[in-house]
Design a protein around this motif. Structure first.
Motif, mmCIF file in Angstrom:
data_model
loop_
_atom_site.group_PDB
_atom_site.id
_atom_site.type_symbol
_atom_site.label_atom_id
_atom_site.label_comp_id
_atom_site.label_asym_id
_atom_site.label_seq_id
_atom_site.Cartn_x
_atom_site.Cartn_y
_atom_site.Cartn_z
ATOM 1 N N SER A 1 0.907 -1.222 0.031
ATOM 2 C CA SER A 1 -0.100 0.144 0.270
ATOM 3 C C SER A 1 1.009 1.067 -0.052
ATOM 4 C CB SER A 1 -0.746 0.011 1.264
ATOM 5 O OG SER A 1 -0.101 -0.063 2.340
ATOM 6 N N LYS B 1 0.881 4.261 -2.571
ATOM 7 C CA LYS B 1 0.725 5.823 -2.240
ATOM 8 C C LYS B 1 1.744 6.623 -3.157
ATOM 9 C CE LYS B 1 -1.462 4.907 2.245
ATOM 10 N NZ LYS B 1 -1.289 5.146 3.731
ATOM 11 N N TYR C 1 -6.662 5.859 -0.104
ATOM 12 C CA TYR C 1 -5.324 6.129 -0.050
ATOM 13 C C TYR C 1 -5.002 7.889 0.017
ATOM 14 C CZ TYR C 1 -4.146 1.238 -0.485
ATOM 15 O OH TYR C 1 -3.921 -0.002 -0.105
#
Length: 462
Positions: free
Chosen positions: A403, A407, A447
Motif C-alpha cells: 500500500s 501511495k 489512500y
C-alpha cells in the motif's frame, strides 16, 4: 440430599507467566528511551548492578573538571554582584549599566508572558490593567479568547464597551490575529495588521469562508462580481494567513528517535549494526562478587546477594535477548525488502508479521513487540520497523505491491497532473493500471485521504 467431600486428581497444561518471563516481554516491548529509563531504575534498585566502567571513569573525570571550575568561583563576589541587578529594568542591566548576560533566559516565553510584556508597555489607566491581564489569561493555546466580553464585564462590574476597547488594544499585539473570538475575526485582524486595502478580500473572509474551504470559486466570483482567477489569487493569499496565531508558543513536542538498528551499504552488501546507545551497558560489581565468596554460605548477606545476582543476571540476559531478537527481525526485513533498499519506496512489497515469525521461529506477538516503537536507520532515512509491514495487491507480473508503494505512485501521478484539469480518482485508477497496479476507485480515494490529498474538484486551479 447427601453431602460429602471428594478427592480427585486432574492433569492439565497451563502456561504460567513467571516474573522473569514478564520482565523479558516488557523489555522487548520497550522503545529505546523507555529501555534507558528502565535500566536506570534497575541500577538504583539493585546494588550489585553497575554501568559500564569506562563510562563511569569518564563521568568521574567530567565531574572532577566541574568541581575544579566551581572552586575557581569567588562566590562572595558573585552573590554581591548578583544582588546589584535591578528588577525594574527587566533584569537585563546592573547598577553600572552593564548588560547582564547571565539573566537571559534560554527558554521561550509563553503566549501569555509575551502578550503581558506588550500590555505593560501601554499607557492605559492602572485600574484597567487587571481587566487586560484577565483577557490575556483567558486565551487558549491557539490565541483565541474563550470568555465573552459580557462575561468579563459582569465579572469586573464594568461597562461592556470598556472591556471591548481593552480587547481591541490586545488584538493589535503581536502575533497578528491574537485575541480573536472566531476564525473570521482572526483572519480579518491579520489583514488589518498587514494594512490590506482591498475591501473584497475582507468581504470574502467575512461572508464566504465555508465556500473557500469547498473551493466554490465560480460561485464566489459570481457573488462578488470578479473573475474566478482573481478569487483564486485571493484564496491563495488567505491560505498564507495563520489560523492559530498562538501555535508558535506551544511547547515543542519533538520526539527524538534513537534507532535500534543501523544499516550501512558497504560495496554491494548491507551491513547491520546494533545501536548500543540504549542505556549503559550493565555488569555485576566486583566488590559484591568478593563479598559473596568471602561470606558464610548460610548467612543472610549471601541469601540477599544471591537474589540480587539472579535478578541482575536475568535483566542482562533479557536486554541481550531483546537486542538479538530485533537484530534477527531487521536481518529478515532487509532480505525480504531488498528491492526497497536498492530502488526506493515504490518497491516496498507486502509483508506480514507471520512471514518474519516463521523465518526466525518465534511467535507473531514477539515480532510485533520487537518492531513496535523500534527504528532502523537506513541510507533512505529512518523508519519504524512496523513501516515494512503492510497489505497490498498483486501486480500484473504476480509480484505483490504494498500500500505504501501504491501511495507513492499516486503521489507521482497527482504531482504530474495539469492543475487546471486535475485527475479524478477514476483517471488515477486508469493510470495505475498502465503501471500494472489494479485497484478500485474507492481504494484510490482511501489512500488519497490518508495522504492528505484533496479531491480533484478541490485541487482545480483557474
Amino acid at each position: 440430599m447427601r453431602m460429602g467431600f471428594n478427592l480427585q486428581l486432574e492433569q492439565s497444561q497451563k502456561l504460567i507467566m513467571t516474573p522473569q518471563l514478564q520482565q523479558a516481554i516488557q523489555i522487548l516491548q520497550f522503545n529505546s528511551l523507555e529501555l534507558e529509563k528502565y535500566i536506570n531504575e534497575q541500577l538504583e534498585k539493585n546494588p550489585v548492578l553497575e554501568a559500564n566502567v569506562e563510562k563511569e571513569r569518564q563521568d568521574i573525570s567530567d565531574k572532577k573538571t566541574e568541581e575544579d571550575k566551581i572552586k575557581e568561583i569567588n562566590w562572595k563576589e558573585y552573590i554581591e554582584d548578583f544582588n546589584n541587578y535591578e528588577y525594574t529594568r527587566g533584569s537585563y542591566y546592573n547598577e553600572e549599566n552593564e548588560f547582564n548576560y547571565e539573566n537571559i533566559v534560554s527558554r521561550e516565553s509563553t503566549l501569555q508572558e509575551y502578550l503581558l510584556f506588550q500590555y505593560h508597555l501601554t499607557l492605559l489607566d492602572r485600574k484597567y490593567f487587571v481587566i487586560g491581564e484577565y483577557i490575556i489569561n483567558s486565551l487558549d493555546d491557539r490565541g483565541y479568547l474563550m470568555a465573552t466580553v459580557e462575561e468579563i464585564a459582569d465579572y469586573f462590574k464594568e461597562e461592556k464597551h470598556i472591556v471591548e476597547s481593552i480587547l481591541q488594544i490586545i488584538q493589535t499585539f503581536d502575533p497578528p490575529g491574537v485575541g480573536a473570538r472566531t476564525l473570521e475575526e482572526c483572519l480579518l485582524l491579520q489583514l488589518r495588521s498587514l494594512e490590506i486595502k482591498d475591501e473584497k478580500i475582507y468581504k470574502l473572509i467575512a461572508d464566504y469562508l465555508p465556500e473557500i474551504a469547498s473551493n466554490k470559486y465560480p460561485y464566489i466570483a459570481k457573488k462578488l462580481g470578479v473573475s474566478i482567477g482573481q478569487i483564486q489569487q485571493y484564496c491563495d493569499f488567505i491560505k498564507t494567513l495563520e489560523p492559530k496565531p498562538g501555535r508558535r508558543f506551544t511547547p515543542n513536542q519533538n520526539r527524538y528517535i534513537t534507532p535500534d538498528i543501523v544499516v550501512k551499504k558497504i560495496g554491494n552488501e548491507y551491513t547491520i549494526l546494533t545501536n548500543d546507545y540504549n542505556g549503559p551497558r550493565l555488569t555485576i560489581r566486583e566488590d559484591y562478587k568478593r563479598m559473596m565468596t568471602s561470606s558464610d554460605e548460610n548467612s543472610d548477606v549471601v541469601k540477599f546477594l544471591n537474589e540480587q545476582f539472579n535478578s541482575a543476571a536475568w535483566l542482562i540476559k533479557s536486554i541481550e535477548q531483546r537486542k538479538q531478537t530485533i537484530y534477527k527481525v531487521a536481518e529478515v526485513i532487509i532480505k525480504k525488502q531488498m528491492a526497497f533498499f536498492e530502488k526506493g519506496k515504490k518497491y516496498l512489497r507486502p509483508m506480514t508479521l507471520k512471514e518474519i515469525a516463521d523465518e526466525i521461529e518465534v511467535h507473531e506477538s514477539t515480532v510485533s513487540r520487537a518492531t513496535n516503537g523500534k527504528y532502523i536507520e537506513t541510507p533512505l532515512g529512518i523508519f519504524e520497523l512496523k513501516y515494512f509491514f503492510s497489505s497490498g495487491v498483486e501486480g500484473n507480473e504476480g509480484i505483490g505491491i504494498s500500500s505504501e508503494s501504491i501511495k507513492s505512485f499516486i503521489q507521482d501521478i497527482i504531482n504530474e497532473e495539469d492543475p487546471k484539469k486535475p485527475l479524478s480518482d477514476d483517471k488515477v485508477v486508469n493510470k495505475l493500471k498502465i503501471k500494472g497496479i489494479n485497484i478500485s476507485r474507492r481504494t484510490v480515494a482511501k489512500y488519497r485521504d490518508e495522504m492528505g490529498i484533496l479531491a480533484s474538484s478541490k485541487r482545480k486551479r483557474y
